[in-house]
Write a protein that holds these residues in place. Sequence first.
Motif, PDB file in Angstrom:
ATOM      1  N   HIS A 257      55.502 -43.728 -22.007  1.00  0.00           N
ATOM      2  CA  HIS A 257      56.711 -44.506 -21.692  1.00  0.00           C
ATOM      3  C   HIS A 257      57.289 -44.161 -20.323  1.00  0.00           C
ATOM      4  CE1 HIS A 257      57.667 -45.884 -26.074  1.00  0.00           C
ATOM      5  NE2 HIS A 257      56.405 -46.008 -25.752  1.00  0.00           N
ATOM      6  N   LEU A 258      57.144 -42.914 -19.895  1.00  0.00           N
ATOM      7  CA  LEU A 258      57.691 -42.545 -18.580  1.00  0.00           C
ATOM      8  C   LEU A 258      56.616 -42.557 -17.493  1.00  0.00           C
ATOM      9  CD1 LEU A 258      60.126 -39.564 -19.394  1.00  0.00           C
ATOM     10  CD2 LEU A 258      60.710 -41.965 -18.951  1.00  0.00           C
ATOM     11  N   ASN A 259      55.379 -42.797 -17.901  1.00  0.00           N
ATOM     12  CA  ASN A 259      54.251 -42.786 -16.967  1.00  0.00           C
ATOM     13  C   ASN A 259      54.200 -41.466 -16.170  1.00  0.00           C
ATOM     14  OD1 ASN A 259      51.997 -43.743 -15.700  1.00  0.00           O
ATOM     15  ND2 ASN A 259      53.129 -44.875 -14.130  1.00  0.00           N
ATOM     16  N   ILE A 260      54.244 -40.364 -16.919  1.00  0.00           N
ATOM     17  CA  ILE A 260      54.219 -39.038 -16.276  1.00  0.00           C
ATOM     18  C   ILE A 260      53.027 -38.225 -16.793  1.00  0.00           C
ATOM     19  CG2 ILE A 260      56.684 -38.775 -15.827  1.00  0.00           C
ATOM     20  CD1 ILE A 260      56.807 -37.073 -18.483  1.00  0.00           C
ATOM     21  N   GLN A 261      52.686 -37.225 -16.008  1.00  0.00           N
ATOM     22  CA  GLN A 261      51.742 -36.218 -16.485  1.00  0.00           C
ATOM     23  C   GLN A 261      52.553 -34.950 -16.730  1.00  0.00           C
ATOM     24  OE1 GLN A 261      48.592 -35.904 -13.566  1.00  0.00           O
ATOM     25  NE2 GLN A 261      47.420 -37.411 -14.723  1.00  0.00           N
ATOM     26  N   ILE A 262      52.108 -34.160 -17.690  1.00  0.00           N
ATOM     27  CA  ILE A 262      52.811 -32.899 -17.971  1.00  0.00           C
ATOM     28  C   ILE A 262      51.849 -31.770 -17.643  1.00  0.00           C
ATOM     29  CG2 ILE A 262      53.982 -31.532 -19.736  1.00  0.00           C
ATOM     30  CD1 ILE A 262      54.560 -34.115 -21.272  1.00  0.00           C
ATOM     31  N   ARG A 263      52.360 -30.760 -16.939  1.00  0.00           N
ATOM     32  CA  ARG A 263      51.425 -29.694 -16.552  1.00  0.00           C
ATOM     33  C   ARG A 263      51.206 -28.698 -17.696  1.00  0.00           C
ATOM     34  NH1 ARG A 263      54.801 -26.172 -12.096  1.00  0.00           N
ATOM     35  NH2 ARG A 263      56.830 -26.419 -13.076  1.00  0.00           N
ATOM     36  N   PRO A 264      50.048 -28.019 -17.674  1.00  0.00           N
ATOM     37  CA  PRO A 264      49.762 -27.024 -18.715  1.00  0.00           C
ATOM     38  C   PRO A 264      50.796 -25.897 -18.687  1.00  0.00           C
ATOM     39  CG  PRO A 264      47.821 -27.453 -17.362  1.00  0.00           C
ATOM     40  CD  PRO A 264      48.965 -28.148 -16.701  1.00  0.00           C
ATOM     41  N   TRP A 265      51.014 -25.291 -19.853  1.00  0.00           N
ATOM     42  CA  TRP A 265      52.029 -24.227 -19.945  1.00  0.00           C
ATOM     43  C   TRP A 265      51.691 -23.057 -19.036  1.00  0.00           C
ATOM     44  CZ3 TRP A 265      51.112 -19.222 -21.630  1.00  0.00           C
ATOM     45  CH2 TRP A 265      49.929 -18.976 -22.305  1.00  0.00           C
ATOM     46  N   THR A 266      50.375 -22.791 -18.845  1.00  0.00           N
ATOM     47  CA  THR A 266      49.965 -21.655 -17.999  1.00  0.00           C
ATOM     48  C   THR A 266      50.356 -21.891 -16.536  1.00  0.00           C
ATOM     49  OG1 THR A 266      47.821 -22.735 -18.021  1.00  0.00           O
ATOM     50  CG2 THR A 266      48.034 -20.761 -19.376  1.00  0.00           C
ATOM     51  N   GLU A 267      50.213 -23.165 -16.099  1.00  0.00           N
ATOM     52  CA  GLU A 267      50.554 -23.495 -14.702  1.00  0.00           C
ATOM     53  C   GLU A 267      52.071 -23.389 -14.484  1.00  0.00           C
ATOM     54  OE1 GLU A 267      48.474 -27.130 -13.520  1.00  0.00           O
ATOM     55  OE2 GLU A 267      50.152 -27.506 -12.152  1.00  0.00           O
ATOM     56  N   ALA A 268      52.832 -23.896 -15.454  1.00  0.00           N
ATOM     57  CA  ALA A 268      54.300 -23.830 -15.350  1.00  0.00           C
ATOM     58  C   ALA A 268      54.760 -22.368 -15.348  1.00  0.00           C
ATOM     59  CB  ALA A 268      54.936 -24.591 -16.510  1.00  0.00           C
ATOM     60  N   LEU A 269      54.147 -21.576 -16.223  1.00  0.00           N
ATOM     61  CA  LEU A 269      54.524 -20.158 -16.329  1.00  0.00           C
ATOM     62  C   LEU A 269      54.218 -19.416 -15.029  1.00  0.00           C
ATOM     63  CD1 LEU A 269      55.493 -17.794 -18.163  1.00  0.00           C
ATOM     64  CD2 LEU A 269      53.094 -17.478 -18.821  1.00  0.00           C
ATOM     65  N   GLN A 270      53.023 -19.717 -14.471  1.00  0.00           N
ATOM     66  CA  GLN A 270      52.615 -19.077 -13.215  1.00  0.00           C
ATOM     67  C   GLN A 270      53.641 -19.358 -12.109  1.00  0.00           C
ATOM     68  OE1 GLN A 270      48.627 -20.188 -12.393  1.00  0.00           O
ATOM     69  NE2 GLN A 270      48.265 -18.455 -11.053  1.00  0.00           N
ATOM     70  N   GLU A 271      54.065 -20.614 -12.003  1.00  0.00           N
ATOM     71  CA  GLU A 271      55.038 -20.960 -10.961  1.00  0.00           C
ATOM     72  C   GLU A 271      56.380 -20.271 -11.236  1.00  0.00           C
ATOM     73  OE1 GLU A 271      55.895 -25.180  -9.459  1.00  0.00           O
ATOM     74  OE2 GLU A 271      57.753 -24.496 -10.396  1.00  0.00           O
ATOM     75  N   PHE A 272      56.776 -20.248 -12.501  1.00  0.00           N
ATOM     76  CA  PHE A 272      58.050 -19.625 -12.866  1.00  0.00           C
ATOM     77  C   PHE A 272      58.046 -18.135 -12.502  1.00  0.00           C
ATOM     78  CE2 PHE A 272      60.472 -17.187 -16.054  1.00  0.00           C
ATOM     79  CZ  PHE A 272      61.739 -17.681 -15.822  1.00  0.00           C
ATOM     80  N   LEU A 273      56.936 -17.458 -12.835  1.00  0.00           N
ATOM     81  CA  LEU A 273      56.891 -16.002 -12.645  1.00  0.00           C
ATOM     82  C   LEU A 273      56.769 -15.592 -11.173  1.00  0.00           C
ATOM     83  CD1 LEU A 273      54.722 -14.905 -15.706  1.00  0.00           C
ATOM     84  CD2 LEU A 273      57.192 -14.609 -15.396  1.00  0.00           C
ATOM     85  N   LYS A 274      56.287 -16.513 -10.335  1.00  0.00           N
ATOM     86  CA  LYS A 274      56.178 -16.220  -8.894  1.00  0.00           C
ATOM     87  C   LYS A 274      57.539 -15.852  -8.319  1.00  0.00           C
ATOM     88  CE  LYS A 274      54.500 -19.719  -6.849  1.00  0.00           C
ATOM     89  NZ  LYS A 274      53.993 -20.903  -6.340  1.00  0.00           N
ATOM     90  N   ASP A 275      58.565 -16.558  -8.789  1.00  0.00           N
ATOM     91  CA  ASP A 275      59.906 -16.360  -8.237  1.00  0.00           C
ATOM     92  C   ASP A 275      60.781 -15.471  -9.098  1.00  0.00           C
ATOM     93  OD1 ASP A 275      59.164 -18.236  -6.332  1.00  0.00           O
ATOM     94  OD2 ASP A 275      59.797 -19.877  -7.639  1.00  0.00           O
ATOM     95  N   PHE A 276      60.273 -15.057 -10.264  1.00  0.00           N
ATOM     96  CA  PHE A 276      61.132 -14.343 -11.213  1.00  0.00           C
ATOM     97  C   PHE A 276      60.859 -12.846 -11.178  1.00  0.00           C
ATOM     98  CE2 PHE A 276      62.372 -12.802 -15.409  1.00  0.00           C
ATOM     99  CZ  PHE A 276      63.662 -13.291 -15.458  1.00  0.00           C
ATOM    100  N   SER A 277      61.922 -12.061 -10.982  1.00  0.00           N
ATOM    101  CA  SER A 277      61.675 -10.606 -10.993  1.00  0.00           C
ATOM    102  C   SER A 277      62.622  -9.934 -11.969  1.00  0.00           C
ATOM    103  CB  SER A 277      61.866 -10.027  -9.604  1.00  0.00           C
ATOM    104  OG  SER A 277      63.092 -10.444  -9.102  1.00  0.00           O
TER     105      SER A 277
END
Length: 277
Positions: A257-277
Motif C-alpha cells: 500500500h505504501l510502495n516501500i521496501q523495508i530493510r532487514p533488522w540486521t542492517e537497521a541495527l548496524q546503522e543504529f549501533l554506528k552512532d550509539f555509544s
Amino acid sequence: MIYIAGASSQLGQEIKKSGLFSGAIFLEKNDLDLSKLDSLEKFLNTKKIKTFINAAAYTNVDRAESEKSLSSLVNSHAPSLIAQYAEEKKFKFIHFSTDYVFDGEIKEPRTEISATHPINHYGQSKLDGENSILKINSHALIIRTSWLYSSFGNNFVKTILKLANERSYLAVIDDQTGCPTLATDLIKATKLGHEQDLKGIYHFSNEGKTTWHNFAETILKLKRVKTPVKAIKSSELITQAIRPKYSVLDKTKIKTHLNIQIRPWTEALQEFLKDFS
Ligand SMILES: NC(=O)c1ccc[n+]([C@@H]2O[C@H](COP(=O)([O-])OP(=O)(O)OC[C@H]3O[C@@H](n4cnc5c(N)ncnc54)[C@H](OP(=O)(O)O)[C@@H]3O)[C@@H](O)[C@H]2O)c1
C-alpha cells in the motif's frame, strides 16, 4: 493541529527528534494522562485536532498482569474514547499495537487478518484497544509493531549493552522468535501512512526474524563486545507474564500500500549501533 500523546515514550521522543511531524504538539503524561478519562474527554472536546497520534501505552508486560485495570484503561478504554471523538469530530487517529496480540503457536509470519489470541494481559489490553477503535472508527490507522528499540527510553539493545559491560556473561532466551524494529524506520512508515491516509490495521517491523539470544549476540558482535551470551529457555526465567514463542509480522500489506521496501533488522541495527555509544 497534530497532537502526539506519549512524548516520553521511545516512539514519542524519536518522532520529535525526526522532525517529520513539524508543528506537532507533544504531550507528556502530565499534560494528558490517558488513565484519566474525564480529563481526556475534556481535552478531546476543547482542542481543535487535525491528527491525534497515540505513542503512549501501558507497556510493562509483566506488571500488566497485576495492574489489569490500569493497563486496560490506558491501552483500551482511552484509545476507544479517542477513536469515538475522532469519528465524531472528523480527525485522524493513529495508534500503535503489538505482535503480542498473537499466541505464537503458528510458526509463520502473521498477517493483519491472522487470528489473534493474546496469552498475556498486555496483549489482551492492546487487542481490546484495537477492536474498540475499529468498531467505532472506520478511518483510524493502527500499526502493529514488535521488539521496538531506539536511542531513547528502555529497550533490549540498550539493556544488553549495559549488562554486557557489568557482567562476565549474559543469559538470554533462545526459544522466542520475532523481529526487531528500529523506531526511526517505523516513524518514516507512519509518516507515509499519515500522508496517504491509510486506514485499518497494518504490520510494521524490520525484515527477517531472530531470537532474543541471536539478537543479543548480534548487538555485541557489531559493537565488538566480547561478553559471552548463554542461551537459555524461557521456562528457566520466572516472569509474571508469558510471551508468544513466535511473533514475526508479515509486512506485505504495508509494503504494497505504501510502495516501500523495508530493510532487514540486521542492517537497521548496524546503522543504529554506528552512532550509539
Ligand atoms: N517497546 C516495544 O517493544 C513495543 C513492541 C510492540 C508494540 N509496542 C507499542 O508501541 C508503542 C510505543 O511503545 P514504546 O516502547 O515507545 O513505549 P515506552 O517507551 O514504553 O513508553 C510508554 C509511554 O507511555 C506513557 N504512559 C504510560 N501510561 C500513561 C498514561 N496513563 N497517560 C499518558 N501516558 C502514559 C509513559 O509515560 P511515563 O514514562 O511518564 O510513565 C511512557 O512515556 C506502544 O503502543 C506500544 O504498545 C512497543
